[in-house]
Design a protein around this motif. Sequence first.
Motif, mmCIF file in Angstrom:
data_model
loop_
_atom_site.group_PDB
_atom_site.id
_atom_site.type_symbol
_atom_site.label_atom_id
_atom_site.label_comp_id
_atom_site.label_asym_id
_atom_site.label_seq_id
_atom_site.Cartn_x
_atom_site.Cartn_y
_atom_site.Cartn_z
ATOM 1 N N LEU A 52 36.231 33.453 48.433
ATOM 2 C CA LEU A 52 36.850 34.251 47.368
ATOM 3 C C LEU A 52 38.127 34.897 47.873
ATOM 4 N N ASP A 53 39.080 35.108 46.943
ATOM 5 C CA ASP A 53 40.256 35.914 47.279
ATOM 6 C C ASP A 53 40.003 37.346 46.814
ATOM 7 N N ARG A 54 40.946 38.216 47.065
ATOM 8 C CA ARG A 54 40.777 39.632 46.750
ATOM 9 C C ARG A 54 40.614 39.877 45.259
ATOM 10 N N GLU A 55 41.415 39.187 44.425
ATOM 11 C CA GLU A 55 41.364 39.395 42.976
ATOM 12 C C GLU A 55 39.990 39.046 42.405
ATOM 13 N N LYS A 56 39.432 37.926 42.825
ATOM 14 C CA LYS A 56 38.112 37.521 42.329
ATOM 15 C C LYS A 56 37.025 38.461 42.824
ATOM 16 N N ALA A 57 37.172 38.936 44.049
ATOM 17 C CA ALA A 57 36.196 39.896 44.587
ATOM 18 C C ALA A 57 36.182 41.170 43.749
ATOM 19 N N GLU A 58 37.353 41.651 43.367
ATOM 20 C CA GLU A 58 37.442 42.870 42.571
ATOM 21 C C GLU A 58 36.918 42.657 41.157
ATOM 22 N N ARG A 59 37.121 41.450 40.593
ATOM 23 C CA ARG A 59 36.614 41.161 39.246
ATOM 24 C C ARG A 59 35.093 41.175 39.225
ATOM 25 N N LEU A 60 34.471 40.579 40.225
ATOM 26 C CA LEU A 60 33.011 40.525 40.284
ATOM 27 C C LEU A 60 32.417 41.913 40.529
ATOM 28 N N LYS A 61 33.094 42.701 41.326
ATOM 29 C CA LYS A 61 32.642 44.082 41.548
ATOM 30 C C LYS A 61 32.673 44.864 40.249
ATOM 31 N N ALA A 62 33.732 44.693 39.473
ATOM 32 C CA ALA A 62 33.861 45.414 38.203
ATOM 33 C C ALA A 62 32.761 45.015 37.223
ATOM 34 N N GLU A 84 37.119 31.593 60.368
ATOM 35 C CA GLU A 84 38.039 32.673 59.981
ATOM 36 C C GLU A 84 38.104 32.835 58.459
ATOM 37 N N GLN A 85 38.032 31.730 57.717
ATOM 38 C CA GLN A 85 38.035 31.826 56.254
ATOM 39 C C GLN A 85 36.795 32.557 55.746
ATOM 40 N N ARG A 86 35.692 32.344 56.400
ATOM 41 C CA ARG A 86 34.467 33.026 55.992
ATOM 42 C C ARG A 86 34.588 34.533 56.252
ATOM 43 N N VAL A 87 35.118 34.885 57.397
ATOM 44 C CA VAL A 87 35.309 36.305 57.712
ATOM 45 C C VAL A 87 36.286 36.944 56.732
ATOM 46 N N GLU A 88 37.322 36.209 56.341
ATOM 47 C CA GLU A 88 38.314 36.728 55.384
ATOM 48 C C GLU A 88 37.668 37.027 54.030
ATOM 49 N N THR A 89 36.784 36.135 53.570
ATOM 50 C CA THR A 89 36.075 36.366 52.310
ATOM 51 C C THR A 89 35.232 37.626 52.391
ATOM 52 N N ILE A 90 34.519 37.801 53.485
ATOM 53 C CA ILE A 90 33.698 39.001 53.689
ATOM 54 C C ILE A 90 34.566 40.247 53.626
ATOM 55 N N THR A 91 35.729 40.196 54.250
ATOM 56 C CA THR A 91 36.644 41.334 54.271
ATOM 57 C C THR A 91 37.134 41.695 52.877
ATOM 58 N N HIS A 92 37.496 40.691 52.060
ATOM 59 C CA HIS A 92 37.939 40.944 50.677
ATOM 60 C C HIS A 92 36.846 41.664 49.887
ATOM 61 N N LEU A 93 35.624 41.212 50.006
ATOM 62 C CA LEU A 93 34.522 41.790 49.235
ATOM 63 C C LEU A 93 34.201 43.206 49.681
#
Length: 364
Positions: A152-162, A189-198
């Motif tokens: 996931l990118d940051r925008e999708k992470a924020e949408r799901l949180k909302a 690294e991509q997996r860690v990045e997804t975790i960080t966005h969420l």
Amino acid sequence: MKLSLETPQVTEEKVFSEVPSIIDREETHAILSGQIPLTEALDKAYKAREKYFGKTVRIHVLDNIKNGHCPEDCGYCAQRKNAGSGVQEYSMKSPEEIFQDAVQAKENGAYRFCMVTAGTGPNSLATEKLAFTIEKISKELGLKVCLSAGLLDREKAERLKAAGLDRYNHNLNTSKAHYPEICDTHTYEQRVETITHLMKAGVGMCSGVIVGMGESLWDLTDVIYEIKNLKVISIPVNFFIPVAGHAIKNPQSLTPEFCLRTLIAFRLVNPDSEVRIAAGREGHLRGLQGMALYAANSLFASGYLNVKGSDAADTIRMILDSGFYPEFSSGMGEEIDWESALGKDHPYAPENFPELYKYRKSLK
């Protein structure tokens, strides 16, 4: 006899792990390698488990809402591209189908409903569909929701949180050094990045491992501490199941004791995190499943992604027999007479005696 809990029905949940590790890397390796006596390690793990989670066990139910058609090549997975495993492939279920699955999960005593999709990650349309479904389940059923949908990118992470998502599953699976051995279509690294966005979006992370894919004990130690460094609050510990179509080069033979030691290590490094016995508990822990609850405080019931597991009744019986209590979503389980509900399946229930009398001993 009504089920009586010694601790609150639903314990307060945190988004991030906050408590320091009880042991260091060398002690972790010593537990995994068998240098520290099992009973000594388990006693220490149980004290931490009881401090933060009492005697409750959270039950999670997985729903595979999209199966197959995956472009990723994760060697452990029956749904990987060109696996030829014969798994049933289907597109994402409709929101109505997923909602009814959630209703069934709640009726079966699920603490959290876990939705899993195959694929690299959802596009914008799929993200909106998932957001709608999450909001409906959380508002109408009051059931906690976890989603596993890939990168996931940051925008999708924020949408799901909302929408009300409170957990997202994205396993690290193994150490950074060992990761190229199990997957070459995306990076560690991509997996860690997804975790960080969420986590920046305020979603609690569910991230764990698959043990037995040819990793060394130091690889396992490394990923245990990486999960701790990421402050992951929910940790599923899977034990590799050699499903048809897998591409793991040298899967290990796992003993029940080693699986138990792995759960102990996770508990002592992550004292306040939910440690979950995930796939493989029936076949690898075997007779030590009940003992494993002295380190872990959570498990899956009613199967895994593409592998059958213990049903809800058998799982609840095992929890109660081990001296623990199932933890339900708010309002669930309070009026259930579990002694009566489970008693009909007891081998010594009166209705089962006609079959028991037919038993004939054979030494063949």
